[in-house]
Motif scaffolding. Structure first.
Motif, PDB file in Angstrom:
ATOM      1  N   ASP A 101      -8.410  -2.898   2.444  1.00  8.39           N
ATOM      2  CA  ASP A 101      -7.056  -3.403   2.185  1.00  8.39           C
ATOM      3  C   ASP A 101      -6.557  -4.233   3.356  1.00  8.39           C
ATOM      4  OD1 ASP A 101      -7.004  -2.128  -0.278  1.00  8.39           O
ATOM      5  OD2 ASP A 101      -5.841  -0.405   0.450  1.00  8.39           O
ATOM      6  N   TRP A 104      -8.317  -7.567   3.396  1.00 10.18           N
ATOM      7  CA  TRP A 104      -7.810  -8.441   2.339  1.00 10.18           C
ATOM      8  C   TRP A 104      -6.461  -9.045   2.742  1.00 10.18           C
ATOM      9  CZ3 TRP A 104      -9.639 -11.138  -1.378  1.00 10.18           C
ATOM     10  CH2 TRP A 104      -8.784 -11.700  -2.319  1.00 10.18           C
ATOM     11  N   ASN A 105      -5.615  -8.262   3.389  1.00  5.84           N
ATOM     12  CA  ASN A 105      -4.277  -8.729   3.766  1.00  5.84           C
ATOM     13  C   ASN A 105      -4.252  -9.567   5.034  1.00  5.84           C
ATOM     14  OD1 ASN A 105      -2.890  -7.526   1.575  1.00  5.84           O
ATOM     15  ND2 ASN A 105      -2.995  -5.559   2.598  1.00  5.84           N
TER      16      ASN A 105
END
Length: 170
Positions: A101, A104-105
């Protein structure tokens, strides 16, 4: 009806240079006749990549740039440390999920190897079965015959970077 894909993923291209590398390699593929213009469909020398003259329903090449998770639902194996080659244990999903996560961010994320202790960037981890790659550049071939291993290797040489071959069906 399912679709098949084969992606040669550049593991070293950065967010800043992925487009330039993608354009350079696509131009090489056009020059070699493997794909054609304007839409990178199978070219006159398609057999160089597949061993088949006929395009056999192939949709040709799509160059994917930008932060992307390349994955294969059929090859979902555990992570492998690039330094000690140890396969991460059963807890890998709970350890890797928040790091995925974060990557991805933000484009950054690291996981320490429980075996050798080295802190490894997410994109550097191997995956048993080559089912995942976290990268900024991929060369996707959809619905065609299998790419020849020597073609996959040659494209990596032209690219000049480490690659991973991710393939499967959706």
């Amino acid at each position: 009806m399912s679709s098949s894909f084969q992606t040669i993923v550049d593991l070293e291209a950065t967010a800043e240079d992925a487009v330039a590398h993608g354009e350079r390699v696509a131009a090489w593929l056009v020059g070699e006749g493997v794909v054609g213009l304007p839409a990178h469909g199978p070219g006159a020398r398609w057999e160089r990549a597949t061993g088949f003259r006929e395009a056999s329903g192939s949709e040709g090449l799509t160059v994917v740039t930008g932060r992307t998770v390349f994955f294969s639902p059929q090859r979902d194996g555990p992570p492998v440390c690039p330094y000690c080659a140890r396969v991460f244990g059963e807890a890998h999903r709970e350890v890797f999920s928040p790091v995925m996560d974060a990557w991805w961010n933000t484009g950054r994320g690291e996981v320490p190897c429980p075996a050798c202790g080295r802190v490894v960037p997410l994109a550097s981890w191997g995956w048993a079965g080559d089912g995942l790659a976290f990268a900024y550049l991929g060369f996707e071939f959809w619905n065609g015959p299998a790419l020849l291993p020597e073609f996959v290797t040659e494209l990596g040489r032209v690219l000049g970077h480490r690659t991973r071959f991710v393939r499967g069906r959706i």
